[in-house]
Design a protein around this motif. Structure first.
Motif: not given
Length: 812
Positions: A169-175, A187-193, A222-224, A236-237
């Motif tokens: 449930x993280x939301x890190x948005x990069x341009x 680039x939206x990072x939506x999961x991290x492990x 995880x990247x969207x 798309x990825x």
């Protein structure tokens, strides 16, 4: 006396109550047995008499129960003491559950840890990536899911904690800026492990905590993707982005907090809430011990057995010719070369910090007399940090992965440590560290047990808060121990200074320890701007860079001169002495000039000529013109062909809003892209109004060239409101139209003659005419705006004066 008896009675009652509670737990049948005894006692008293054994049995039974209760309390107390002794003396403790820690982390995560990590991440992001949004969600990492345990090495305690962070449930948005066909990608990072084992070490009697990963943690991201900016790809990825982010994060963790790299979290008793922006530290490399080629390179060490059968190691290696390179950020220094396995250098270096933390790295090299190649042997490092209570902490990795930590309360105190070389079973380096001073963002400094603050003004505000109306005087005094690349040892060093977009240069002084004593004046810039320094040496086949540095200009106090020796970076030796002083400008009160611009004034720039320009064409000449940029406005002069000393004599006007004024001299090419032949920045903010300033400005980015300009900050007066009348406007418009018709006729004739060179000349003339027409239209718009503003001001003055006259009482 009565209170003492009451205290004893209350104590006895509490003890009796505790005893009966324990008795009730141990003997659940007691509630049934006591009534039975009371019934038997009543029968014996009032019905018929039994023997006297009943009270005796009850007394004996109560005594036995009381003794067993006291014995159990003593056993539990001994067990607790034994567990504490085992915990403090055993090399490892059993796993302990810590569910409470994870529950506490859930409570403090959203409002404390999440914002702090957001600020830290935004400062660490790369230049090619723009951070648009940052949220770590509501799921914090889990600590010690399988428990925590303590281990002991000597007198040092280590806590081993499992770290497991798996969140979706993280939301890190990069341009991110991609290649030209792709544009930018959101680039939206939506999961991290992240999963690994943490090592937490308390240090300095609880004043600090060192933490690190035992080994490289497992990382998955995880990247969207979404369309954003100029991105032309679908949502798309993109290939390889996820692995690229994983690589960046993994490398950052390995460099900063994977064993033996440890980070520090200080726990000061007092927080002075001061931000350290730099410091000066003296580093003395004393000596090294137990070093040899065999042990340092990882091969088999020379070992002998003594007469008693014990194993002896020999570290004597007379062939070693070693020196130590000290590294702090971009600053490096070298000791002299010494021989033997226990060399002694006693070399002291002046090092500069640009932050509140720093890493001193020591690299050991061996000089081979038969080769120019240097053999890298080993390295070690010492970290330092400014603590919020105005003290300083040093720490390093000790023998057998232990901890070396030192704490000094004041600047000027000496710390001597022996740091083992990393990854080796033998060899250590002895160094002495003396932190001379800390510099703070508010202008104060700490040195030699004293705290010097910036001078406070009458209203209680520091002079360093106000950035407008101040100038900075920089005096390049002298240099010492500068490097030379000529075999003769002769050099002609000179210094280039850059502050913002302003450049200055000293004269050349032909000596290894030159003296310049040259003074330069620049306008102060806010936002933590650094003074960049580059030192060059005039050589036969071109100038060589012999070092660079940067100086933090924050915290300058008016009336106080900062006299510093600045060590040069990217070289082995060399220092420059600077004297820096902040002064109040003469026109800061608005009598002679203003830095903010005028609401109803404009800048009149006359680009007159240039001289001694560099040749951009193969024929040894140039086709120069000037492109002027004022904030977001851009204008240009006409092109003068085949000359290195062009003359333009063109006037350009801009609204005075305080924007930076830049001049870019370009070489015109009809078919190829234009090339730059120099640029400069025009300082006009402090000029008096309605007074022309005539300047020759040297061009930057090239070896030679100057440009001649005249600049005026104009503010219209009442009697000069109308600078253009209708007849002048009509004449000017007719001139433009007639010139354009003549150029069109000339262009048609050249097309018929197929004269390509003439066509390029006419095209450039048409461009210049079009630019002049646009400049004239902008001038008309500017004057129209100024006229309307002046009319509005006059109307307001008339209205205010009429109102005040109507309110004035009449005199009878």
């Amino acid at each position: 006396m009565v209170r003492r008896r009451m205290g004893r009675a209350s104590f006895n009652i509490e003890e009796v109550v505790e005893f009966f509670n324990h008795l009730y737990v141990e003997k659940p049948f007691l509630p049934f047995f006591i009534p039975l005894v009371l019934v038997c006692w009543g029968i014996e008293r009032w019905v018929f008499s039994l023997s006297s054994w009943v009270p005796l049995v009850l007394a004996v039974w109560a005594t036995i129960q009381y003794c067993s209760n006291q014995r159990q309390i003593l056993v539990e107390d001994l067990n607790r003491k034994w567990k504490r002794v085992v915990l403090n003396t055993s090399p490892a403790t059993p796993l302990e559950h810590c569910e409470w820690l994870n529950k506490l982390l859930i409570e403090v995560w959203p409002n404390y840890i999440n914002p702090k990590l957001s600020i830290r991440f935004s400062s660490m992001v790369e230049e090619r990536i723009e951070l648009l949004e940052f949220s770590l969600g509501s799921s914090p990492p889990s600590l010690g899911l399988h428990g925590i345990r303590w281990s002991t090495l000597g007198d040092q305690r280590f806590m081993h904690v499992g770290f497991d962070w798996d969140t979706n449930d993280i939301s890190i948005m990069l341009l991110a800026k991609l290649a030209k066909p792709m544009g930018t990608a959101r680039i939206v990072i939506n999961s991290l492990h992240i999963k690994g084992d943490l090592l937490i070490v308390p240090a300095l009697d609880g004043k600090a905590i060192l933490y690190s990963f035992v080994s490289t943690p497992e990382v998955r991201i995880g990247v969207a993707f979404g369309s954003g900016g100029s991105q032309s790809l679908p949502a798309t990825e993109l290939p390889g982005v996820s692995s690229w982010l994983v690589k960046i994060l993994t490398e950052t963790l390995v460099k900063t907090m994977v064993e033996p790299r440890r980070r520090c979290y200080s726990l000061p008793a007092v927080d002075l809430r001061k931000k350290a922006v730099g410091g000066v530290i003296h580093v003395t490399v004393v000596s090294a011990s137990k070093i040899s080629k065999s042990s340092l390179r990882g091969s088999r060490r020379q070992q002998n057995y003594s007469a008693h059968g014990s194993l002896e190691e020999h570290f004597d290696d007379k062939d070693l010719q070693t020196f130590v390179e000290v590294e702090l950020e971009q600053l490096t220094r070298r000791t002299d070369v010494r021989s033997g396995s226990n060399p002694t250098w006693d070399s002291t270096f002046n090092m500069v910090l640009h932050e509140e933390t720093g890493i001193l790295r020591f690299h050991l090299y061996n000089c081979n007399p038969n080769s120019v190649k240097l053999d890298y042997l080993a390295s070690c490092e010492i970290k330092m940090k400014y603590v919020a209570d105005d003290s300083t902490m040093f720490w390093a990795v000790g023998p057998n992965s232990g901890v070396i930590a030192e704490h000094v309360e004041f600047c000027g105190e000496e710390v001597e440590v022996a740091v083992p070389f990393e990854g080796l079973n033998s060899g250590e380096l002895s160094v002495k560290l003396v932190l001379k001073e800390w510099q703070f963002s508010d202008g104060s400094r700490s040195f030699n047990k004293f705290h010097v603050s910036s001078w406070q003004s009458m209203d209680g505000l520091s002079n360093t808060i106000s950035r407008t109306g101040r100038k900075i005087n920089v005096i390049v005094v002298e240099g010492k121990d500068l490097t030379t690349k000529e075999r003769s040892g002769k050099c002609g060093p000179y210094v280039k200074l850059q502050y913002g977009k302003v450049f200055h240069r000293t004269r050349s002084a032909y000596a290894p320890n030159p003296i310049w004593n040259q003074k330069f004046e620049v306008d102060e810039i806010g936002g933590g701007e650094y003074l960049k320094i580059k030192c060059f040496s005039e050589e036969i086949f071109g100038d060589d860079n012999i070092g660079s540095a940067q100086v933090n200009m924050e915290g300058l106090v008016e009336g106080s001169i900062r006299d510093v020796w600045v060590p040069l970076e990217n070289v082995n030796s060399g220092e420059l002495r600077l004297q820096i002083e902040a002064v109040r400008a003469d026109g800061c009160d608005g009598s002679k000039g203003s830095t903010t611009g005028s609401d109803n004034g404009w800048i009149e720039l006359v680009v007159i000529e240039a001289r001694d320009l560099v040749a951009a064409d193969l024929r040894g000449t140039s086709d120069p013109y000037v492109r002027v940029q004022y904030g977001n406005l851009k204008k240009r002069t006409k092109v003068t062909y085949k000359t290195l000393n062009p003359q333009w004599n063109q006037t350009l006007d801009f609204p005075d809003d305080g924007s930076p004024l830049e001049l870019h001299v370009k070489d015109h090419n009809a078919l190829l892209p234009t090339s730059s032949i120099g640029n400069c920045v025009v300082e006009y903010q402090r000029l008096p109004t309605n007074q022309m300033s005539d300047k020759w400005i040297p061009l930057q980015g090239v070896k030679r060239g100057e440009i001649h300009i005249q600049i005026t900050r104009k503010v219209p007066e009442v009697q000069k409101r109308l600078s253009l009348d209708s007849e002048t406007s009509v004449i000017k418009s007719h001139e433009f139209s007639s010139q354009m018709r003549e150029m069109v006729k000339k262009f048609q004739s050249l097309i018929g003659d197929r004269d390509l060179e003439g066509l390029s000349t006419v095209l450039s003339e048409m461009e210049g005419l079009e630019d002049s027409q646009e400049d004239y239209m902008e001038q008309l718009e500017t004057e129209q705006m100024l006229l309307l503003n002046k009319i509005k001001e006059l109307g307001e003055e008339m209205f205010n004066s009429s109102t005040s006259m109507s309110r004035r009482p009449s005199v009878s």
